[in-house]
Scaffold this active site. Sequence first.
Site, PDB file in Angstrom:
ATOM      1  N   ASN A  13      69.237  86.854   6.711  1.00 60.38           N
ATOM      2  CA  ASN A  13      68.899  85.425   6.651  1.00 60.38           C
ATOM      3  C   ASN A  13      68.230  84.872   7.904  1.00 60.38           C
ATOM      4  O   ASN A  13      68.039  83.676   8.028  1.00 60.38           O
ATOM      5  CB  ASN A  13      70.104  84.573   6.223  1.00 60.38           C
ATOM      6  CG  ASN A  13      71.297  84.819   7.117  1.00 60.38           C
ATOM      7  OD1 ASN A  13      71.153  85.436   8.173  1.00 60.38           O
ATOM      8  ND2 ASN A  13      72.460  84.355   6.715  1.00 60.38           N
ATOM      9  N   LYS A  15      64.857  84.524  10.506  1.00 59.35           N
ATOM     10  CA  LYS A  15      63.408  84.436  10.308  1.00 59.35           C
ATOM     11  C   LYS A  15      62.720  85.674  10.879  1.00 59.35           C
ATOM     12  O   LYS A  15      63.037  86.100  11.984  1.00 59.35           O
ATOM     13  CB  LYS A  15      62.875  83.188  11.027  1.00 59.35           C
ATOM     14  CG  LYS A  15      61.373  83.100  11.087  1.00 59.35           C
ATOM     15  CD  LYS A  15      60.927  81.784  11.682  1.00 59.35           C
ATOM     16  CE  LYS A  15      59.486  81.843  12.149  1.00 59.35           C
ATOM     17  NZ  LYS A  15      58.533  82.128  11.084  1.00 59.35           N
ATOM     18  N   LYS A  17      61.241  88.305   8.461  1.00 63.52           N
ATOM     19  CA  LYS A  17      61.079  89.393   7.486  1.00 63.52           C
ATOM     20  C   LYS A  17      59.612  89.550   7.072  1.00 63.52           C
ATOM     21  O   LYS A  17      59.050  90.637   7.141  1.00 63.52           O
ATOM     22  CB  LYS A  17      61.950  89.109   6.241  1.00 63.52           C
ATOM     23  CG  LYS A  17      63.431  89.027   6.582  1.00 63.52           C
ATOM     24  CD  LYS A  17      64.272  88.554   5.424  1.00 63.52           C
ATOM     25  CE  LYS A  17      64.086  87.102   5.062  1.00 63.52           C
ATOM     26  NZ  LYS A  17      64.564  86.163   6.096  1.00 63.52           N
ATOM     27  N   THR A  18      59.017  88.439   6.656  1.00 63.24           N
ATOM     28  CA  THR A  18      57.614  88.521   6.242  1.00 63.24           C
ATOM     29  C   THR A  18      56.730  88.839   7.439  1.00 63.24           C
ATOM     30  O   THR A  18      55.787  89.632   7.329  1.00 63.24           O
ATOM     31  CB  THR A  18      57.185  87.212   5.549  1.00 63.24           C
ATOM     32  OG1 THR A  18      57.989  87.043   4.388  1.00 63.24           O
ATOM     33  CG2 THR A  18      55.719  87.250   5.139  1.00 63.24           C
ATOM     34  N   THR A  19      57.045  88.255   8.599  1.00 64.54           N
ATOM     35  CA  THR A  19      56.208  88.554   9.771  1.00 64.54           C
ATOM     36  C   THR A  19      56.326  90.022  10.181  1.00 64.54           C
ATOM     37  O   THR A  19      55.345  90.604  10.655  1.00 64.54           O
ATOM     38  CB  THR A  19      56.518  87.622  10.959  1.00 64.54           C
ATOM     39  OG1 THR A  19      57.905  87.420  11.059  1.00 64.54           O
ATOM     40  CG2 THR A  19      55.850  86.281  10.804  1.00 64.54           C
ATOM     41  N   ARG A  27      48.835  96.557  11.881  1.00 65.32           N
ATOM     42  CA  ARG A  27      48.729  97.927  12.391  1.00 65.32           C
ATOM     43  C   ARG A  27      47.901  98.795  11.447  1.00 65.32           C
ATOM     44  O   ARG A  27      47.044  99.565  11.873  1.00 65.32           O
ATOM     45  CB  ARG A  27      50.160  98.477  12.458  1.00 65.32           C
ATOM     46  CG  ARG A  27      50.421  99.457  13.515  1.00 65.32           C
ATOM     47  CD  ARG A  27      51.903  99.699  13.629  1.00 65.32           C
ATOM     48  NE  ARG A  27      52.414  99.208  14.893  1.00 65.32           N
ATOM     49  CZ  ARG A  27      53.695  99.199  15.222  1.00 65.32           C
ATOM     50  NH1 ARG A  27      54.611  99.605  14.357  1.00 65.32           N
ATOM     51  NH2 ARG A  27      54.065  98.772  16.397  1.00 65.32           N
ATOM     52  N   PHE A  68      59.853  78.280  -5.562  1.00 65.78           N
ATOM     53  CA  PHE A  68      61.268  78.631  -5.486  1.00 65.78           C
ATOM     54  C   PHE A  68      62.142  77.395  -5.617  1.00 65.78           C
ATOM     55  O   PHE A  68      62.898  77.053  -4.727  1.00 65.78           O
ATOM     56  CB  PHE A  68      61.533  79.334  -4.158  1.00 65.78           C
ATOM     57  CG  PHE A  68      62.724  80.228  -4.193  1.00 65.78           C
ATOM     58  CD1 PHE A  68      63.474  80.416  -5.334  1.00 65.78           C
ATOM     59  CD2 PHE A  68      63.096  80.921  -3.052  1.00 65.78           C
ATOM     60  CE1 PHE A  68      64.562  81.266  -5.357  1.00 65.78           C
ATOM     61  CE2 PHE A  68      64.189  81.770  -3.055  1.00 65.78           C
ATOM     62  CZ  PHE A  68      64.917  81.941  -4.205  1.00 65.78           C
ATOM     63  N   TRP A  70      64.442  74.915  -8.492  1.00 69.44           N
ATOM     64  CA  TRP A  70      65.081  75.012  -9.802  1.00 69.44           C
ATOM     65  C   TRP A  70      64.420  74.123 -10.834  1.00 69.44           C
ATOM     66  O   TRP A  70      64.782  74.118 -11.994  1.00 69.44           O
ATOM     67  CB  TRP A  70      66.577  74.756  -9.703  1.00 69.44           C
ATOM     68  CG  TRP A  70      67.176  75.773  -8.798  1.00 69.44           C
ATOM     69  CD1 TRP A  70      67.776  75.556  -7.596  1.00 69.44           C
ATOM     70  CD2 TRP A  70      67.186  77.200  -8.988  1.00 69.44           C
ATOM     71  NE1 TRP A  70      68.149  76.752  -7.035  1.00 69.44           N
ATOM     72  CE2 TRP A  70      67.806  77.776  -7.862  1.00 69.44           C
ATOM     73  CE3 TRP A  70      66.721  78.053 -10.001  1.00 69.44           C
ATOM     74  CZ2 TRP A  70      67.974  79.147  -7.719  1.00 69.44           C
ATOM     75  CZ3 TRP A  70      66.897  79.421  -9.856  1.00 69.44           C
ATOM     76  CH2 TRP A  70      67.517  79.952  -8.726  1.00 69.44           C
ATOM     77  N   GLU A 104      58.994  88.818  -0.609  1.00 68.91           N
ATOM     78  CA  GLU A 104      60.062  88.066  -1.306  1.00 68.91           C
ATOM     79  C   GLU A 104      60.448  88.742  -2.623  1.00 68.91           C
ATOM     80  O   GLU A 104      60.846  88.072  -3.583  1.00 68.91           O
ATOM     81  CB  GLU A 104      59.660  86.591  -1.577  1.00 68.91           C
ATOM     82  CG  GLU A 104      58.943  85.865  -0.459  1.00 68.91           C
ATOM     83  CD  GLU A 104      59.730  85.728   0.840  1.00 68.91           C
ATOM     84  OE1 GLU A 104      60.957  85.963   0.829  1.00 68.91           O
ATOM     85  OE2 GLU A 104      59.115  85.405   1.877  1.00 68.91           O
TER      86      GLU A 104
HETATM   87  P1  ATP Z   1      58.758  84.558   8.212  1.00 69.45           P
HETATM   88  O1  ATP Z   1      57.773  84.400   7.084  1.00 69.45           O
HETATM   89  O2  ATP Z   1      58.575  83.491   9.222  1.00 69.45           O
HETATM   90  O3  ATP Z   1      58.805  85.931   8.762  1.00 69.45           O
HETATM   91  P2  ATP Z   1      61.067  85.154   6.659  1.00 69.45           P
HETATM   92  O4  ATP Z   1      60.199  85.921   5.762  1.00 69.45           O
HETATM   93  O5  ATP Z   1      62.081  85.908   7.435  1.00 69.45           O
HETATM   94  O6  ATP Z   1      60.195  84.254   7.614  1.00 69.45           O
HETATM   95  P3  ATP Z   1      61.834  83.534   4.429  1.00 69.45           P
HETATM   96  O7  ATP Z   1      63.175  83.730   3.822  1.00 69.45           O
HETATM   97  O8  ATP Z   1      60.653  84.049   3.713  1.00 69.45           O
HETATM   98  O9  ATP Z   1      61.879  84.056   5.919  1.00 69.45           O
HETATM   99  O10 ATP Z   1      61.713  82.010   4.719  1.00 69.45           O
HETATM  100  C1  ATP Z   1      60.514  81.390   4.859  1.00 69.45           C
HETATM  101  C2  ATP Z   1      60.647  80.098   5.587  1.00 69.45           C
HETATM  102  O11 ATP Z   1      61.973  79.692   5.826  1.00 69.45           O
HETATM  103  C3  ATP Z   1      60.021  80.190   6.959  1.00 69.45           C
HETATM  104  O12 ATP Z   1      59.285  79.031   7.128  1.00 69.45           O
HETATM  105  C4  ATP Z   1      61.135  80.259   7.903  1.00 69.45           C
HETATM  106  O13 ATP Z   1      60.912  79.674   9.174  1.00 69.45           O
HETATM  107  C5  ATP Z   1      62.206  79.511   7.219  1.00 69.45           C
HETATM  108  N1  ATP Z   1      63.459  80.109   7.640  1.00 69.45           N
HETATM  109  C6  ATP Z   1      63.708  81.423   7.718  1.00 69.45           C
HETATM  110  N2  ATP Z   1      64.965  81.636   8.225  1.00 69.45           N
HETATM  111  C7  ATP Z   1      65.455  80.420   8.443  1.00 69.45           C
HETATM  112  C8  ATP Z   1      66.695  79.946   8.958  1.00 69.45           C
HETATM  113  N3  ATP Z   1      67.634  80.817   9.292  1.00 69.45           N
HETATM  114  N4  ATP Z   1      66.884  78.613   9.062  1.00 69.45           N
HETATM  115  C9  ATP Z   1      65.912  77.741   8.687  1.00 69.45           C
HETATM  116  N5  ATP Z   1      64.726  78.129   8.181  1.00 69.45           N
HETATM  117  C10 ATP Z   1      64.495  79.444   8.064  1.00 69.45           C
HETATM  118 MG    MG Z   2      59.475  85.699   3.911  1.00 69.63          MG
END
Ligand code: ATP
Ligand code: MG
Length: 175
Positions: A13, A15, A17-19, A27, A68, A70, A104
Amino acid sequence: MSNHPLVITYTGNGKGKTTAALGILFRSLGHHKRCAVLQFIKNGNLVTGERKMAEQSDVLWESHGVGFTWEHDRESNTAASVEGFRRFQQLIDTGSYDLIILDEFTYPVSLGFLDESEVMSYLKDVKKRRKRPHIVITGRDAPASLIEISDLVSEIVEVKHPMKSNIGPQMMIEY
Ligand code: ATP
Ligand code: MG
């Protein structure tokens, strides 16, 4: 050089994962590899920096999400997820991609928009193929079955997030 395509999962949970997945994309592009990004769940209308860069770099980038929230019924989420998963299978069948990111993708599986055992048996089947891309999957709450199939799993733990200090989304960091 050993060539062993991996299934990689970035979950948790925090931030990043996508980055992290986009880091692999960056790369890979440096090695002139053919890359695709299929985004699930999230609505793809947002024009982000990564998407603009992908267009400039000849990365196949598609959204297979309806948002995403409901408000959108299960049916439209399921339809979009099924379509995205089929597209993934098509791309695999072309044999011409070196990297496929399923952004996702944990949600359609964990929320039951896709049949978990069908997805896992497909991934298992792909892993038996000699020529296959690296596959990167992101999203919270990765199901145990996906963790088992993956070769590499990293869990990103939230320690601090700026939004919790009322700092709004920053360009370059969020989009
Ligand atoms: P990113 O795309 O920045 O790498 P992520 O893929 O890890 O994030 P997601 O679950 O896809 O995270 O969430 C996307 C959005 O939710 C992003 O804008 C991110 O900043 C926000 N977010 C992620 N983690 C948190 C958190 N722990 N608290 C609040 N917002 C969050
Ligand atoms: Mg993400």
